[in-house]
Scaffold this motif. Structure first.
Motif, PDB file in Angstrom:
ATOM      1  N   MET A   1       0.840  -1.073   0.156  1.00 57.47           N
ATOM      2  CA  MET A   1      -0.083   0.179   0.218  1.00 57.47           C
ATOM      3  C   MET A   1       0.883   1.268  -0.136  1.00 57.47           C
ATOM      4  SD  MET A   1      -3.328   0.455   0.128  1.00 57.47           S
ATOM      5  CE  MET A   1      -4.462   1.637   0.756  1.00 57.47           C
ATOM      6  N   TYR A   2       0.558   2.195  -1.085  1.00 57.54           N
ATOM      7  CA  TYR A   2       1.615   3.490  -1.032  1.00 57.54           C
ATOM      8  C   TYR A   2       0.636   4.707  -1.234  1.00 57.54           C
ATOM      9  CZ  TYR A   2       1.147   2.876  -6.078  1.00 57.54           C
ATOM     10  OH  TYR A   2       0.420   2.880  -7.392  1.00 57.54           O
ATOM     11  N   ARG A   3      -0.695   4.599  -1.404  1.00 65.64           N
ATOM     12  CA  ARG A   3      -1.386   5.830  -1.758  1.00 65.64           C
ATOM     13  C   ARG A   3      -2.987   5.459  -1.097  1.00 65.64           C
ATOM     14  NH1 ARG A   3      -2.715   5.459  -8.147  1.00 65.64           N
ATOM     15  NH2 ARG A   3      -3.224   3.299  -8.307  1.00 65.64           N
ATOM     16  N   THR A   4      -3.638   6.687  -1.148  1.00 64.84           N
ATOM     17  CA  THR A   4      -4.919   6.696  -0.883  1.00 64.84           C
ATOM     18  C   THR A   4      -5.621   6.024  -2.231  1.00 64.84           C
ATOM     19  OG1 THR A   4      -4.954   8.163   0.828  1.00 64.84           O
ATOM     20  CG2 THR A   4      -7.053   7.779  -0.169  1.00 64.84           C
ATOM     21  N   LEU A   5      -6.585   4.896  -1.896  1.00 65.88           N
ATOM     22  CA  LEU A   5      -7.210   4.441  -3.060  1.00 65.88           C
ATOM     23  C   LEU A   5      -8.710   5.226  -2.894  1.00 65.88           C
ATOM     24  CD1 LEU A   5      -6.127   0.604  -3.005  1.00 65.88           C
ATOM     25  CD2 LEU A   5      -4.999   2.315  -4.195  1.00 65.88           C
ATOM     26  N   ARG A   6      -8.956   5.726  -4.268  1.00 66.14           N
ATOM     27  CA  ARG A   6     -10.339   6.416  -4.474  1.00 66.14           C
ATOM     28  C   ARG A   6     -10.959   6.199  -5.671  1.00 66.14           C
ATOM     29  NH1 ARG A   6      -9.069  12.005  -2.778  1.00 66.14           N
ATOM     30  NH2 ARG A   6      -7.287  10.985  -1.753  1.00 66.14           N
ATOM     31  N   PRO A   7     -12.197   6.580  -5.771  1.00 68.96           N
ATOM     32  CA  PRO A   7     -12.576   6.527  -7.055  1.00 68.96           C
ATOM     33  C   PRO A   7     -11.898   7.332  -8.236  1.00 68.96           C
ATOM     34  CG  PRO A   7     -14.469   6.777  -5.673  1.00 68.96           C
ATOM     35  CD  PRO A   7     -13.209   7.058  -4.929  1.00 68.96           C
ATOM     36  N   GLY A   8     -11.589   6.516  -9.375  1.00 70.54           N
ATOM     37  CA  GLY A   8     -10.906   7.079 -10.544  1.00 70.54           C
ATOM     38  C   GLY A   8      -9.573   6.774 -10.452  1.00 70.54           C
ATOM     39  N   VAL A   9      -8.912   6.164  -9.477  1.00 71.27           N
ATOM     40  CA  VAL A   9      -7.571   5.716  -9.556  1.00 71.27           C
ATOM     41  C   VAL A   9      -7.589   4.504 -10.190  1.00 71.27           C
ATOM     42  CG1 VAL A   9      -6.634   7.378  -7.550  1.00 71.27           C
ATOM     43  CG2 VAL A   9      -7.488   4.709  -7.301  1.00 71.27           C
ATOM     44  N   THR A  10      -6.376   4.209 -10.895  1.00 67.37           N
ATOM     45  CA  THR A  10      -6.441   2.859 -11.553  1.00 67.37           C
ATOM     46  C   THR A  10      -4.783   2.245 -11.207  1.00 67.37           C
ATOM     47  OG1 THR A  10      -7.531   3.601 -13.345  1.00 67.37           O
ATOM     48  CG2 THR A  10      -6.033   1.858 -13.855  1.00 67.37           C
ATOM     49  N   GLY A  11      -4.754   0.836 -11.308  1.00 68.57           N
ATOM     50  CA  GLY A  11      -3.340   0.270 -10.990  1.00 68.57           C
ATOM     51  C   GLY A  11      -3.469  -1.163 -10.366  1.00 68.57           C
ATOM     52  N   ASP A  12      -2.430  -1.756 -10.083  1.00 70.50           N
ATOM     53  CA  ASP A  12      -2.218  -3.078  -9.618  1.00 70.50           C
ATOM     54  C   ASP A  12      -2.563  -3.057  -8.372  1.00 70.50           C
ATOM     55  OD1 ASP A  12      -1.260  -4.121 -12.192  1.00 70.50           O
ATOM     56  OD2 ASP A  12       0.824  -4.122 -11.337  1.00 70.50           O
ATOM     57  N   ASP A  13      -2.428  -2.005  -7.429  1.00 69.17           N
ATOM     58  CA  ASP A  13      -2.992  -2.040  -6.173  1.00 69.17           C
ATOM     59  C   ASP A  13      -4.583  -1.985  -5.895  1.00 69.17           C
ATOM     60  OD1 ASP A  13      -2.946   0.459  -7.340  1.00 69.17           O
ATOM     61  OD2 ASP A  13      -2.060   1.579  -5.490  1.00 69.17           O
ATOM     62  N   VAL A  14      -5.038  -1.270  -7.021  1.00 68.26           N
ATOM     63  CA  VAL A  14      -6.543  -1.322  -6.875  1.00 68.26           C
ATOM     64  C   VAL A  14      -7.045  -2.631  -7.207  1.00 68.26           C
ATOM     65  CG1 VAL A  14      -8.468  -0.495  -8.105  1.00 68.26           C
ATOM     66  CG2 VAL A  14      -6.683   1.159  -7.636  1.00 68.26           C
ATOM     67  N   SER A  15      -6.507  -3.571  -8.281  1.00 70.02           N
ATOM     68  CA  SER A  15      -7.031  -4.624  -8.548  1.00 70.02           C
ATOM     69  C   SER A  15      -6.673  -5.630  -7.562  1.00 70.02           C
ATOM     70  CB  SER A  15      -5.970  -5.241  -9.815  1.00 70.02           C
ATOM     71  OG  SER A  15      -6.221  -6.586 -10.221  1.00 70.02           O
ATOM     72  N   GLN A  16      -5.712  -5.578  -6.543  1.00 67.44           N
ATOM     73  CA  GLN A  16      -5.610  -6.487  -5.633  1.00 67.44           C
ATOM     74  C   GLN A  16      -6.574  -6.068  -4.294  1.00 67.44           C
ATOM     75  OE1 GLN A  16      -1.348  -6.520  -4.299  1.00 67.44           O
ATOM     76  NE2 GLN A  16      -1.574  -4.705  -3.206  1.00 67.44           N
ATOM     77  N   LEU A  17      -6.994  -4.919  -4.375  1.00 62.93           N
ATOM     78  CA  LEU A  17      -7.899  -4.636  -3.558  1.00 62.93           C
ATOM     79  C   LEU A  17      -9.141  -5.106  -3.910  1.00 62.93           C
ATOM     80  CD1 LEU A  17      -9.264  -2.940  -1.014  1.00 62.93           C
ATOM     81  CD2 LEU A  17      -9.424  -1.042  -2.762  1.00 62.93           C
ATOM     82  N   GLN A  18      -9.576  -5.108  -5.408  1.00 62.95           N
ATOM     83  CA  GLN A  18     -10.845  -5.806  -5.780  1.00 62.95           C
ATOM     84  C   GLN A  18     -10.809  -7.190  -5.447  1.00 62.95           C
ATOM     85  OE1 GLN A  18     -10.312  -4.054  -9.513  1.00 62.95           O
ATOM     86  NE2 GLN A  18     -11.599  -2.314  -9.301  1.00 62.95           N
TER      87      GLN A  18
END
Length: 478
Positions: free
Chosen positions: A136-153
């Motif tokens: 984890m390295y940033r706040t995840l919010r609507p509109g962001v995209t990346g591998d960290d979002v994919s693993q959260l999903q």
């Protein structure tokens, strides 16, 4: 003619008897003293040690097993430090600063953390543990995209909160899943703040103002429902030229486009978010809390805890010469200080060869050729080599974490019973052959031998030319 006897006085007879007794006693004492007296030379000879002879040990006939023995420490595998990637909670709507970061709940040493577990709390907010290789390295919010979002999903889906997709784009489906997940754990997700609401209202108002300005430009600048430039009590405005009117329309349209773009960008990121400090991604779960480094009331700066895997292993170091005899997959006996014996397997030995296809045969083949003295070379590398032993039944050693244990690994054995002598009995003669000195019938004879497996100060020998039997006395010193 008869002899005449004269009487002897009784007192004189008694004196004579005493004198005779004294003479006899003195004579006996002199004889006894004479028998015990020695000259200085005789005394020295009597105390001289016996002539030295060779020190011998009997030849044995038995199976010989070579082992590597080391002291190790019981540990849990895969230790790693855990830190928070950012603030817990979102910025205050008035100051723009994040909320106070105060530790209000601590993890417990020894606790098991699974996916979705709450590691700790900061200012009443949760810090979750999820599985994923990307930290984890940033706040995840609507509109962001990346591998960290994919693993959260993916984690949300495993926890039963479907985000609608795992493609790595944080949309409203992901925001809804996050909100549902927080509620299921008894917490409120980070929804838009009052500052967010105000900013959204300002952007919406900017769009409305731009739309009005465009309508006015299209009508020639007169308010809708006006008299089209007729005299209203003052000088009438001159009609705009065609070029000027076109520029006004273009400018108003551009302003509207920009206002719509700003509103869309804001709305894309508007909604439930996951602050950077509220999730810790770990490559593998479950994990065990090994050490707690944070303290209640402190700011969670730096590492807050150390976690490990649930498997137990033993770490040791062995001399480089011993490590060369180890192979991955070899069985190890682990002995605890309270007398328990647990079976393990060599998982890693730096510099040790990997197990091969024919490595199942653990018996070493005896050397049938001539060999030099089997004693280790004086310039052998004494450096220590790390060795890791995995434990087949982790539960058997979980109560021994941090304690010292003895590790024994059988690295080879003779095929059946063989002739065995101390390594000190083997010497190399000028012809380069290994020999034994055997005492027979008061004489010492040389017996040429070949040496094989060596273990614990003993070595396997095979005689040549001269017979050698169990019980023969081999010379190991003078």
């Amino acid at each position: 003619m008869s002899r005449r006897r004269f009487p002897v006085p009784r007192g004189r007879s008694r004196q004579v008897a005493v004198a005779v007794s004294v003479v006899l006693a003195v004579g006996a004492g002199g004889w006894l003293a004479g028998t015990r007296m020695q000259s200085p030379a005789d005394a020295a000879a009597a105390h001289r040690p016996p002539k030295a002879g060779p020190v011998t040990v009997a030849v044995e006939h038995r199976k010989l097993t070579a082992s590597v023995v080391a002291q190790g420490t019981v540990e849990y595998d895969a230790p790693q430090s855990v830190s928070l990637a950012g603030p817990v909670g979102t910025a205050d709507s008035a100051s723009g600063e994040p909320p106070a970061q105060i530790v209000t709940g601590l993890p417990k040493a020894g606790a098991k953390l699974t996916e979705g577990s709450v590691l700790m709390q900061v200012s009443g907010r949760p810090v979750y543990v999820l599985r994923g290789p990307v930290p984890m390295y940033r706040t995840l919010r609507p509109g962001v995209t990346g591998d960290d979002v994919s693993q959260l999903q993916s984690a949300l889906r495993r926890l039963g909160h479907d985000p609608g997709g795992t493609g790595g784009h944080y949309g409203q489906g992901t925001a809804a899943a996050v909100a549902h997940w927080y509620r299921s754990k008894g917490f409120q997700a980070q929804s838009p703040t009052a500052e967010d609401e105000k900013q959204r209202g300002d952007l919406e108002q900017a769009v409305t103002d731009a739309q009005i300005a465009l309508l006015q430009a299209r009508s020639g600048g007169a308010p809708e429902g006006g008299d089209g430039g007729k005299d209203t009590g003052g000088a009438s405005a001159p009609p705009a030229s065609g070029a000027t009117h076109a520029l006004e329309l273009q400018s108003a349209q551009h302003a509207l486009n920009q206002a719509n773009k700003a509103l869309s960008a804001f709305q894309e990121g508007y909604g439930t978010k996951v602050p950077a400090g509220e999730v810790v991604f770990l490559p593998k779960l479950p994990v065990r809390v090994d050490k707690v480094q944070a303290h209640l009331g402190d700011t969670p700066d730096g590492p807050v805890a150390t976690v490990t895997g649930s498997d137990v292993l033993v770490r040791a170091v062995v001399p480089a010469a011993d490590a060369g005899q180890l192979r991955q997959g070899m069985t190890a006996r682990i002995e605890t200080t309270d007398g328990r014996t647990v079976t393990g397997v060599i998982a890693k030995a730096d510099g040790a060869p990997r197990d091969t296809a024919d490595g199942d045969d653990k018996e070493a083949q005896p050397d049938t050729g001539d060999a030099p003295d089997p004693a280790p070379a004086a310039d052998a590398d004494p450096s220590a080599v790390p060795v890791t032993v995995s434990v087949g039944d982790p539960a058997a050693l979980r109560d021994q974490a941090g304690s010292s244990v003895k590790i024994t690994v059988d690295v080879g054995s003779s095929k059946g019973a063989v002739l065995v002598v101390p390594t000190a009995a083997v010497h190399t003669t000028a012809d380069g052959r290994a020999r034994l000195r055997v005492r027979r019938g008061g004489q010492v004879v040389d017996v040429p031998v070949s040496v094989g497996l060596a273990a614990a100060g003993q070595v396997e020998v095979t005689p040549h030319e001269v017979p050698l039997d169990a019980g023969d006395q081999v010379v190991v010193g003078q």
